[in-house]
Every structure is written in C-alpha cells, then in structure tokens.
Design a protein around this motif. Structure first.
Motif, short mmCIF file in Angstrom:
data_model
loop_
_atom_site.label_atom_id
_atom_site.label_comp_id
_atom_site.label_asym_id
_atom_site.label_seq_id
_atom_site.Cartn_x
_atom_site.Cartn_y
_atom_site.Cartn_z
N ASP A 44 3.07 -5.44 3.67
CA ASP A 44 2.56 -6.41 4.63
C ASP A 44 3.05 -7.82 4.25
O ASP A 44 2.75 -8.32 3.17
CB ASP A 44 1.03 -6.35 4.62
CG ASP A 44 0.39 -7.22 5.69
OD1 ASP A 44 1.10 -8.01 6.34
OD2 ASP A 44 -0.84 -7.10 5.89
N ASN A 74 7.85 -0.52 6.54
CA ASN A 74 7.36 0.83 6.24
C ASN A 74 8.51 1.70 5.75
O ASN A 74 9.65 1.57 6.21
CB ASN A 74 6.76 1.46 7.50
CG ASN A 74 5.63 0.63 8.07
OD1 ASN A 74 4.54 0.60 7.52
ND2 ASN A 74 5.90 -0.07 9.17
N THR A 129 4.87 -5.65 9.00
CA THR A 129 4.81 -4.70 7.90
C THR A 129 6.07 -3.84 7.84
O THR A 129 6.43 -3.20 8.82
CB THR A 129 3.57 -3.78 8.02
OG1 THR A 129 2.39 -4.60 8.03
CG2 THR A 129 3.49 -2.80 6.86
N ARG A 156 4.34 7.44 1.45
CA ARG A 156 4.50 6.47 2.53
C ARG A 156 4.18 5.10 1.96
O ARG A 156 3.10 4.89 1.39
CB ARG A 156 3.55 6.80 3.68
CG ARG A 156 3.47 5.73 4.78
CD ARG A 156 4.68 5.74 5.67
NE ARG A 156 4.44 4.96 6.88
CZ ARG A 156 5.30 4.86 7.88
NH1 ARG A 156 6.45 5.51 7.82
NH2 ARG A 156 5.02 4.15 8.96
N GLN A 157 5.09 4.14 2.09
CA GLN A 157 4.89 2.79 1.60
C GLN A 157 4.77 1.82 2.77
O GLN A 157 5.53 1.91 3.75
CB GLN A 157 6.06 2.36 0.71
CG GLN A 157 6.18 3.16 -0.57
CD GLN A 157 7.33 2.65 -1.44
OE1 GLN A 157 8.27 2.06 -0.95
NE2 GLN A 157 7.23 2.88 -2.74
N ASN A 158 3.84 0.87 2.66
CA ASN A 158 3.64 -0.16 3.67
C ASN A 158 3.60 -1.51 2.97
O ASN A 158 2.82 -1.71 2.03
CB ASN A 158 2.33 0.06 4.42
CG ASN A 158 2.23 1.47 4.99
OD1 ASN A 158 3.03 1.87 5.81
ND2 ASN A 158 1.23 2.22 4.53
N GLN A 176 0.85 -1.19 0.00
CA GLN A 176 0.00 0.00 0.00
C GLN A 176 0.88 1.24 0.00
O GLN A 176 1.92 1.29 0.68
CB GLN A 176 -0.92 -0.01 1.23
CG GLN A 176 -1.98 1.08 1.24
CD GLN A 176 -1.50 2.34 1.96
OE1 GLN A 176 -0.59 2.31 2.77
NE2 GLN A 176 -2.12 3.47 1.66
N SER A 177 0.50 2.22 -0.80
CA SER A 177 1.23 3.49 -0.87
C SER A 177 0.24 4.64 -0.91
O SER A 177 -0.81 4.54 -1.54
CB SER A 177 2.12 3.51 -2.12
OG SER A 177 2.66 4.80 -2.34
#
Length: 300
Positions: free
Chosen positions: A112, A129, A127, A108-110, A90-91
């Motif tokens: 998982d 980050n 996760t 912001r990048q996540n 997710q970004s």
C-alpha cells in the motif's frame, strides 16, 4: 480470500508435477503411519518468510514447511504485516511440506503506497499486488540431526507475477513477472542453541518483485546474499537477526539492502508469532523505511 482460489487454480504445471512425483515416491512407512505426524521439534520448521517459503521473516532457509517428518506431510499458513513510515505491506499464503523433502508454497503480497501514491502520480492508497508460486527441494543433510557440521541444503525456485504490469513497466521495469533461484544451507547447533543460515539468490526482482523485474540497464539475474543467525532462548523462544542484499536496477529509485532484528515465540506447537524491527532502506525515492514486522504462522 474470494480472489485467492482462482489464482491458485492457475498454479504453474511444474508444481503439480512435483506434487505427483513426491507422492509416488513417498516412503512406505508414511502409508502406515499418521500422515500428519507433526513430529518436528518446535521452531525447526522455521517461520513463513514474506515470499511464502519457510525460513526467517526476510530470508529463505533450507527448512521444509509444516511439522511433518520424513514419514509425513506438513501444512502451514501465515499472515504478515509490515508497518513503515510511508508504506504498508501485507502478505498471506499457504505451504505444504512433503515428507520433509519438498516444499510447495503460494503467497499473495500487497504493498500500500498510502499518501505516497499521490506523489508518485498513482493515486492515494494505490496498492501494488504480487503472487508468488514456489518450490523447494532438500538435497542433503538435516537442520537438527546427523553430522553436527553438515547443514541441510536445499534448492528453490520462486515464480513471481505482478498484478500491475503496466505500472511497473512505466517506472522502468522490463517485465511484470520473473523467477528467482535459491540455494540455502541451514544448521541448528543444538549444543550452543544457535541456528545459522546462508542463502544465495539469483534474481532480477525490483523490491522483491513488487516493482517488476529488470530494467533497461540491468535485464539479467544478479547474485544476492541472505544471512540469518538465531539464538534459542528456550524450546519456545528464539531471537535473531537477518541481512539481505538487493539488486539496484531502477534508475528512478535507489534500492537498499534489508535487515531485521526478530523474536519468535511458539505459543503452542501449532501457532508461532514473530515480531521484528525491520530496516528496508529507500523504497521508491522515500528513505528511512524502518518499522515493525508482525507475523502469525499456523503449522501442522
């Protein structure tokens, strides 16, 4: 969102300096016209890449974010999801384009790890980050106008900070932060409805930085290539493909090149949806990471 503002407050000082310099150098016409003029042709500002900079989904282009022309300011925000067999990405982020000359962005990048986190000894659902602060400057040319064979050329810098430095060092990275440098050339051949982009990237990022930077055997930057081709079906719809080479630094896990097939549609002049099939190869010893990419961009 509650953690976003404090991180932005720590934006590197060079970004603030670029904003000030561009504001002072703004064209006189911009002082008389509507600052947010929104005059760009549909889709010619690109979409938000996973790094936050404008371009394609995977690649950075020389485009400047937002719909502002050389007499105005543009703004954009994005949210992106990538669903893979073993991972979830997710970004989200924001960017500003100043007089179609300078772009500043934050993402912001996540990442998982889901069940893989247990196999890696990190815990289920661990996760990774990362924060990315970036700037891009258009040096010459125009994506649409001017000499039909002269592309828009831009240089960029992307400073990436892992929020999990002890973990990425444990898997073999030498650093928890690093900086990429890009040189991009982009041109839309209007008579053929065809856009072509090439980008050269100097980087030492492992999996785009989510697994840190460099390794014991490869501490220096390496030169990588990003290519994109897009065909405009209509004023609002585009299809295309991208390919991005990657460094392969970590001894514990092979890193493959990335590619995608995408379609973007401008629902309105301010809202663009991008969907893609992505192949990210092997990630942290798990192969065949192929899946779906979905991104929404709001641009003004």
């Amino acid at each position: 969102m509650k953690n976003w503002l404090p991180r932005c407050a720590r934006t590197p000082k060079w970004i603030a300096a670029v904003v000030l310099a561009c504001t002072l150098a703004a064209p006189a016409a911009a002082q008389q016209a509507d600052l947010f003029d929104g005059g760009k042709l549909l889709l010619t500002n690109g979409v938000s890449s996973i790094q936050g900079a404008s371009g394609g989904g995977l690649a950075t282009w020389s485009t400047i974010a937002g719909r502002g022309t050389d007499a105005g300011v543009g703004l954009s925000a994005h949210a992106t999801l990538v669903e893979l067999p073993d991972y979830g990405f997710q970004s989200h982020g924001v960017s500003v384009g100043l007089f179609n000359r300078v772009e500043l962005s934050y993402a912001r990048q996540n990442f998982d790890t889901r069940d893989v986190g247990t196999a890696l000894g990190l815990g289920k659902g661990f996760t990774f980050n990362q924060d990315i602060f970036a700037a891009k400057v258009r040096l010459a040319g125009d994506v649409v106008y001017g000499d039909p064979f002269m592309p828009q050329i831009a240089v960029g810098i992307e400073h990436k900070r892992s929020a999990d430095t002890p973990i990425v060092r444990a898997v073999g990275a030498t650093e928890g932060s690093g900086t990429d440098f890009t040189l991009s050339a982009t041109k839309l051949f209007l008579s053929h409805s065809l856009l072509v982009n090439t980008t050269l990237r100097l980087t030492k990022a492992n999996q785009n930085g989510l697994l840190g930077f460099g390794s014991a055997s490869g501490k220096k930057h390496s030169l990588q290539f990003e290519g994109s081709v897009a065909y405009q079906l209509s004023r609002r719809a585009v299809i295309g493909a991208e390919y991005r080479t990657k460094p392969d630094n970590l001894a514990i896990a092979r890193e493959d090149d990335w590619w995608d097939l995408f379609a973007a549609y401008a629902i309105t002049k301010n809202i663009t949806i991008t969907a893609a099939y992505v192949d990210l190869g092997s990630i942290a010893t798990f192969d065949r990471q192929r899946g779906g990419f979905l991104s929404a961009q709001f641009a003004f």
